[in-house]
Enzyme design. Sequence first.
Site, PDB file in Angstrom:
ATOM      1  N   LYS A   1      -3.441  -2.932   7.612  1.00  0.00           N
ATOM      2  CA  LYS A   1      -2.967  -4.229   7.394  1.00  0.00           C
ATOM      3  C   LYS A   1      -2.266  -5.051   6.655  1.00  0.00           C
ATOM      4  CE  LYS A   1      -6.074  -6.387  11.028  1.00  0.00           C
ATOM      5  NZ  LYS A   1      -5.065  -6.488  12.065  1.00  0.00           N
TER       6      LYS A   1
ATOM      7  N   ASP B   1       0.898  -1.377   0.125  1.00  0.00           N
ATOM      8  CA  ASP B   1      -0.267  -0.041   0.106  1.00  0.00           C
ATOM      9  C   ASP B   1       0.711   0.988   0.650  1.00  0.00           C
ATOM     10  OD1 ASP B   1      -1.452   2.055   0.795  1.00  0.00           O
ATOM     11  OD2 ASP B   1      -3.052   1.240   2.338  1.00  0.00           O
TER      12      ASP B   1
ATOM     13  N   TYR C   1       0.070  -0.230  14.338  1.00  0.00           N
ATOM     14  CA  TYR C   1      -0.730  -0.641  13.760  1.00  0.00           C
ATOM     15  C   TYR C   1       0.066   0.774  12.732  1.00  0.00           C
ATOM     16  CZ  TYR C   1      -5.038  -0.745  10.651  1.00  0.00           C
ATOM     17  OH  TYR C   1      -5.335  -0.523   9.706  1.00  0.00           O
TER      18      TYR C   1
HETATM   19  C1  F6R Z   1      -7.998  -0.268   7.164  1.00  0.00           C
HETATM   20  C2  F6R Z   1      -7.697   0.767   6.797  1.00  0.00           C
HETATM   21  C3  F6R Z   1      -8.571   1.974   7.126  1.00  0.00           C
HETATM   22  C4  F6R Z   1      -8.139   3.200   8.392  1.00  0.00           C
HETATM   23  C5  F6R Z   1      -9.119   4.064   8.097  1.00  0.00           C
HETATM   24  C6  F6R Z   1      -8.076   5.200   8.768  1.00  0.00           C
HETATM   25  O1  F6R Z   1      -6.985  -1.141   6.741  1.00  0.00           O
HETATM   26  O2  F6R Z   1      -6.892   1.583   5.795  1.00  0.00           O
HETATM   27  O3  F6R Z   1      -9.788   1.799   7.519  1.00  0.00           O
HETATM   28  O4  F6R Z   1      -7.771   2.103   9.147  1.00  0.00           O
HETATM   29  O5  F6R Z   1      -9.589   4.953   7.102  1.00  0.00           O
HETATM   30  O6  F6R Z   1      -6.980   5.334   7.969  1.00  0.00           O
HETATM   31  P1  F6R Z   1      -5.762   6.946   9.075  1.00  0.00           P
HETATM   32  O7  F6R Z   1      -5.680   6.133  10.341  1.00  0.00           O
HETATM   33  O8  F6R Z   1      -4.638   7.007   7.948  1.00  0.00           O
HETATM   34  O9  F6R Z   1      -6.647   7.950   8.609  1.00  0.00           O
HETATM   35 MG    MG Z   2      -4.284   2.475   2.809  1.00  0.00          MG
HETATM   36 MG    MG Z   3      -4.929  -2.418   1.993  1.00  0.00          MG
END
Ligand code: F6R
Ligand code: MG
Ligand code: MG
Length: 364
Positions: A231, A11, A228
Amino acid sequence: MNITLSVIKADVGGYVGHSSTHPEVLEKAQQCLEGARGQDLLMDFHVTNCGDDLQLIMTHQQGEDDERIHKLAWDTFIECTKVARKLKLHGAGQDLLSDTFSGNVKGMGPGVAEMQFDEREAETVIIFMADKTSAGAWNLPLYKMFADPFNTIGLVIAANMHSGFSFEVHDVKENKKIIFHAPEEIYDMLVFIGAPSRYVVKAVHHRDTKEVAAVSSTQRLALIAGRYVGKDDPVCIVRSQGQFPAVGEVLEPFTVPFMVEGWMRGSHHGPLMPVSIAQANPSRFDGPPRVVSVGFQLASGKLVGPRDMFDDPSFDEARRQANEVANYLRWHGPFEPHRLPLEEMEYTTMPQVMKKLEGRFVDF
Ligand code: F6R
Ligand code: MG
Ligand code: MG
């Protein structure tokens, strides 16, 4: 002809939010790999995405864990991150946990599944890619494909599969591995692979021919980073037909949207929805988790395809069920078992909240 099939993914920035991949990022990856084909490094490649994960599918003759192939993938991710930064995509460079490449992308953030084999007369391969879920998501479908006769009738009536398959299982917390032989050790094996957050099926081999049948990516980002960072969004390569399960037997486990961990903030259980590439843009509550599959025939390393395998109305019912399960689970909001159990929360806000409240917890 001896071939290595490498699927390396990362990613490097989401569009919009974490829902998908920008076309310019895909274009840049295409350019980078095209250059490598020119230098005789790659035999062929295919660039695609599953949600916000950029997928590099490559054939070559350098073997597994090859430094040049891994560097090519790493450099491609770096170049694509530059595009992501320019477009101010969300979480640009998210999975690149290090600034410098050190010979192999393993442990550096990207996910890797590689297998080396002699290309058969007709070499059918299916590549599964998932978004908003973790390594371990393949345990259940791999079990069904290679050990469950209710899924794979070939285990019962095909003479070239009747001896079964062996499963290499990794304990990703203790960094230990073990081989289980199916069918006679399935009860022992299920004790472990039924807990996919810790025990992950890394590879499957044919019992008689010892040929590799399936390989998955097993890296756990949270365990690498200790916090974290998104994923793992794993990938898996499966060889099909002949001494391996037929295409329909390989796809059959996905007719039920089985439960995986991931979804919003990587902290929930949700149904794994099988979708076409065009539909792999998880948006509802950042999900539900998606799986795509692309099929190829190999012709002297050339990737003849892809065929978008879940682009088929026979998976409509699984998609409908996934939405139903999603509604049911979402109703629970922040409660388990929709939310992941506490030990998985250790990689999110849990430690900070605990610290803040430390003095307020008193004996009763
Ligand atoms: C799950 C994922 C999303 C982010 C969520 C918060 O794998 O990538 O659910 O965890 O959108 O994202 P941030 O912390 O980047 O704003
Ligand atoms: Mg992402
Ligand atoms: Mg992803």
